[in-house]
Design an enzyme around this catalytic site. Structure first.
Site, short mmCIF file in Angstrom:
data_model
loop_
_atom_site.label_atom_id
_atom_site.label_comp_id
_atom_site.label_asym_id
_atom_site.label_seq_id
_atom_site.Cartn_x
_atom_site.Cartn_y
_atom_site.Cartn_z
CG ASN A 170 -5.50 1.48 10.18
OD1 ASN A 170 -5.68 2.58 10.70
ND2 ASN A 170 -4.29 0.99 9.97
CG HIS A 214 -7.31 -1.91 -1.54
ND1 HIS A 214 -6.60 -2.62 -0.62
CD2 HIS A 214 -6.92 -0.63 -1.40
CE1 HIS A 214 -5.80 -1.82 0.06
NE2 HIS A 214 -5.98 -0.59 -0.40
CB CYS A 233 0.91 0.55 5.99
SG CYS A 233 -0.52 0.49 4.93
CD GLN A 246 -9.52 -0.35 7.33
OE1 GLN A 246 -10.37 -1.22 7.22
NE2 GLN A 246 -8.31 -0.48 6.82
N GLY A 290 -6.89 5.35 -1.31
CA GLY A 290 -7.18 6.08 -0.09
C GLY A 290 -6.08 7.08 0.24
#
Ligand code: PLP
Length: 385
Positions: free
Chosen positions: A150, A200, A324, A178, A71
């Site tokens: 997200n 993923h 993240c 997302q 992404g």
């Protein structure tokens, strides 16, 4: 102890069907799709099938899909490629609640002399559309706004925004990492020019992504080298990743109903019960427009990290802020942009579910949460008398 995985916005389990589909590609069908021999040639057909499957999920033409490594690469390729293709325009508009894969890129553009505008959000995380419209002018090369957040799951009115942006002559990119696989998307009916997705997050492995580029959108290639992806993204193809993403998209098409019924019902029950049994908590995000799998709750007077550690002791995986940014002690930039008070932002937990979660897992978590919150509050120096 079994793992209860409620961190699907961070990453997802690879679906068994996806794994089965890609197994032969490692030791049997390992040819290079660019080779002249038929051993390599047969791989090209599998890439074609994968491209069609991704395109079917998005309802676009297969030629509009470019495979990338993730992404983050899709976001970089879209933003840098769109501005490079419009050298006379020097303004980029985004929001304050984007993922770092977008925010870091646009903030870097500021160093190159671009005017970067970050539109704010209200306390439910909704974008100020009037301000957005006011900001788009003849100098605007690109507007990049995520499809769904997200951290909170808030879904933005991206179709409406895309129409507004393209009517004013700018290019519109959306980070839909997302959203893809969780809510239905229909690009044939949309004004979106560029859309990023990541394998993923929808039960394909890590290391594969895609970028949708509407036919006719001007985009300079981000990766230079060989002629793969029709010269739009150089580098020998990640064949297992591409085939996996295709299969995951096919499965997502079949399961989108389940995401919006079964997964949503589990999320709703988890959220309602936690809010009922734990005092001094608040829901973060727009309850009216939210991904069906995500809930983000703030617990006053305690640290999100402490809750995570205690959940971990029961095998429950959740997240505080986005994956993240966890590890940093700064409260989430998304919650801060929404005006969530510092103390509540520090005590926020995101549960993100998938079709692999069960009612028993939800019930177990509902039982444990008030125990954890009460215990931590007993130890907290911040609880008022
Ligand atoms: N955009 C959003 C909204 C995300 O949630 C993520 C990952 O968490 C990314 C981009 C980055 O995707 P990737 O991990 O595939 O680079």
């Amino acid at each position: 102890m079994d793992t209860i995985y409620f961190d699907n916005n961070a990453t997802t389990k690879v679906a068994e069907e996806v794994l089965e589909e890609i197994k032969p590609l490692f030791c049997d069908l390992y040819g290079n799709p660019s080779s002249m021999h038929s051993f390599g040639g047969q791989i090209g057909k599998r890439i074609d099938t994968a491209r069609c499957r991704v395109a079917s999920l998005l309802n676009c033409d297969p030629s509009e899909i470019i495979f990338t490594s993730c992404g983050t690469e899709s976001d970089n390729a879209a933003i840098k490629g769109a501005i490079a293709a419009a050298p006379n325009k020097r303004k980029v508009i985004t929001t304050r609640v984007e993922h770092p894969a977008v925010l870091a890129v646009v903030r870097d553009l500021e160093n190159l002399g671009y005017t970067v505008v970050e539109i704010g959000v209200d306390k439910l995380g909704r974008i100020d559309l009037t301000e957005l419209e006011r900001q788009i002018d003849g100098n605007t090369a690109l507007v990049t706004i995520m499809y769904a957040n997200n951290e909170t799951g808030t879904i933005f009115p991206v179709e409406e925004i895309a129409r507004m942006v393209t009517d004013k002559g700018a290019v519109f990119h959306t980070d839909a990492v997302q959203a893809v696989g969780k809510i239905p998307l229909d690009l044939a009916k949309s004004h979106i020019d560029l859309l990023s997705l990541s394998g993923h997050k929808l039960h394909a492995p890590k290391g594969i992504g895609a970028l949708y580029v509407r036919k006719g959108t001007r985009l300079s290639p981000f990766m230079l080298g060989g002629h793969q992806e029709a010269g739009r993204r150089a580098g020998t193809e990640n064949v297992p990743g591409i085939v996996a993403l295709g299969k995951a998209c096919e499965l997502a098409m079949r399961n989108i109903e389940i995401e919006n019924t079964k997964v949503k019902a589990l999320r709703d029950r988890l959220e309602t019960e936690i809010m009922k049994t734990c005092s001094d908590c608040r829901l973060n995000g727009d309850p009216e427009s939210r991904l069906p799998n995500t809930t983000n709750i703030s617990f006053e007077y305690i640290e999100g990290e402490a809750i995570l550690l205690m959940l971990d002791r029961y095998g429950i995986c959740a997240s505080s802020g986005s994956a993240c940014t966890s590890g940093s002690l700064e409260p989430s930039h998304v919650l801060r942009a929404m005006g969530v008070p510092f103390t509540a932002a520090h005590g926020s937990i995101r549960f993100s579910l998938s079709r692999y979660n069960t009612a028993d897992q939800v019930d177990f978590t509902i039982e444990k949460m008030p125990q954890i919150v009460n215990l931590l509050r007993k130890l907290s120096p911040f609880v008022p008398d």
